[in-house]
Design an enzyme around this catalytic site. Structure first.
Site, PDB file in Angstrom:
ATOM      1  CB  CYS A 331      49.253  41.552  52.646  1.00 47.45           C
ATOM      2  SG  CYS A 331      50.083  42.028  54.181  1.00 47.45           S
ATOM      3  CG  HIS A 433      46.732  45.918  52.216  1.00 42.31           C
ATOM      4  ND1 HIS A 433      45.985  44.765  52.112  1.00 42.31           N
ATOM      5  CD2 HIS A 433      47.634  45.698  53.204  1.00 42.31           C
ATOM      6  CE1 HIS A 433      46.404  43.892  53.003  1.00 42.31           C
ATOM      7  NE2 HIS A 433      47.413  44.429  53.678  1.00 42.31           N
TER       8      HIS A 433
END
Length: 494
Positions: A331, A433
């Site tokens: 991310c 994630h």
């Protein structure tokens, strides 16, 4: 008929509220109760994407698992994600509404409480029991006005409260008695009993203190929970207290603990893996020799990138890559690995641009609308073992563009590509994630990082086993007769 509601509040942060709610949820489900978790207001940088397309605290996703449910926005209607020491992004019913400082949010609480009560009503209409987690401590005098997270909520919905304290940190009787003393008369009256958490030793040596506590306060001690080693549960926010030593581990992984690190639960599978020595480094630490560096998610990408540079870790990462080490960005970590990060709208701070680390040929622009997706697909990088399946979730405002994206990390079932891999295969980034949570994906990533023989590990199965352990502890150590009355559990007749 409306659901029965029971609330767990704590004398301090990290007293065990999340864990106790998880335990009670699974215990009630075992006994045939349709139960749901609820946390009116959460402050955390570990979050989850719900089945209805919103964002909630990670702990409530674990509690949903304990109930046998998919996460929903109503399980955590108000989530505060700190982006500075005095400000946070305010998420209501799964969606960001504004960035506010503490004063502005205090004024906003009336509207936030409307959202809390709306979610509460939907849950009590849909389930037989709702088990609620408070936030911090109910005795924080400066936060009592317009409280929506602890006794303010309990008073509004008229529910009993269990007060939990952590004996491992010491001062447990002072915590319990002091907390009770700082409550109003009506709030004290709704405290139905105490739970003492994380006890180790001979319970007989504690008994005189328990007797005194009950006599002094007029409240029952509902149980003393033992210190449980080896639980595999995703943390609400705090980083793990201690690092487990693994002298037998053959793969060394380092994660910089950025000031605004988010979703560090991404690394739970690495912490649990017997072949991996995971080390999180903080301010002033020298980046040690390792096989893999993972740049984690962040709520303040540009600020954390600047902080990383002040620690000298950009130079250390460059040296690591020159000598053939692997780097994975997740991310915000992916964004940092690019050539630049732009924030023209001031999404995460003052508007502006920051130079990236330059290991991937891409640039990222932060956009006003957050992308929230639960996804699955397959890895597409060269070292992926048998085109390994991957599952995860996206929580980001960044839109990345550049030539590096022509060599994606994964191809998703919704037709999109994810992430990027450098031409030499040593630097990789993903927006996903939970990328280590799928057993085959974990094995593929560890093999890419240099581990030749990977021990199979399923972190989700470990979490499920931990939840079962918690329910066993409730059955053995708590007053289940009281719990049965409060939650509508029908006692088993021999």
């Amino acid at each position: 008929m409306s659901a029965r509601v029971l609330m767990v509040q704590g004398c301090t942060s990290d007293a065990g509220k999340s864990t106790l709610v998880t335990a009670l949820c699974r215990w009630a489900r075992r006994h045939g109760v349709r139960v749901a978790p609820f946390k009116p207001q959460n402050m955390a940088l570990n979050s989850a994407v719900t089945s209805d397309g919103g964002e909630i605290g990670r702990a409530q996703a674990v509690q949903a698992q304990a109930c046998g449910l998919e996460p929903r926005i109503d399980f955590n209607p108000v989530l505060l994600k700190p982006n500075s020491d005095i400000g946070a992004q305010i998420i209501v019913h799964g969606r960001p509404v504004a960035d506010m400082d503490a004063r502005d949010y205090h004024d906003y609480k009336r509207r936030a409480f409307d959202a809390v009560l709306a979610s509460h009503q939907r849950l009590v209409d849909a389930f037989e029991a709702v088990i609620v987690e408070g936030a911090g401590s109910p005795a924080e005098i400066n936060l009592r006005d317009r409280d929506i997270a602890n006794m303010g909520y309990a008073e509004a919905v008229d529910c009993p409260v269990i007060l939990v304290a952590d004996i491992d940190r010491g001062g447990v009787f002072a915590h319990l008695v002091g907390t009770l003393a700082l409550l109003s008369q009506s709030e004290r009256a709704r405290v139905a009993g105490f739970v003492i958490n994380r006890f180790r030793g001979d319970l007989a040596l504690l008994q005189s203190g328990l007797d005194w506590l009950e006599q002094e306060t007029g409240k029952p001690v509902l149980g003393v929970l033992p210190y449980l080693h080896g639980l595999q549960l995703e943390a609400e926010d705090a980083l793990p207290r201690a690092r487990e030593e693994k002298p037998q581990a053959s793969l060394r992984v380092v994660v910089p603990a950025l000031p605004r690190i988010s979703n560090h639960t991404d690394f739970d599978a690495l912490r649990a893996h017997p072949d991996v020595d995971l080390r999180m480094i903080g301010p002033g630490d020298v980046l040690p020799s390792c096989d893999l560096i993972v740049l984690p998610g962040s709520k303040s990408t540009r600020a954390d990138l600047a902080w990383l540079r002040t620690q000298g870790w950009d130079t250390a990462i460059a040296r690591h890559v020159r000598y053939g080490g692997k780097v994975l960005g997740i991310c915000a970590g992916l964004q940092m690995l690019g050539r630049a990060v732009h924030d023209p709208h001031g999404i995460e701070g003052a508007p502006g641009s920051s130079e990236g680390l330059g290991w991937l040929d891409l640039e990222t622009t932060l956009a006003p609308y957050k992308q929230l997706h639960r996804v699955q697909g397959h890895f597409s990088f060269a070292d992926a073992a048998a085109d390994a399946a991957v599952q995860g979730y996206e929580i980001h405002c960044g839109i990345s563009r550049g030539a590096a994206l022509a060599h994606p990390c994964a191809r998703l079932d919704d037709g999109r590509d994810d992430g990027a891999v450098s031409h030499d295969g040593n630097v990789m980034g993903t927006y996903l994630h939970g990328v280590f949570d799928h057993p085959r994906a974990l094995a593929a990533l560890l093999q890419w990082a240099g581990l030749r023989h990977v021990t199979a590990l399923d972190v989700r199965a470990l979490r499920e086993a931990s939840i079962e352990r918690l329910a066993d502890v409730v059955e053995k150590h708590l007053d289940t007769a009281c719990l049965s009355r409060w939650l509508g559990v029908t006692p088993c007749v021999p």
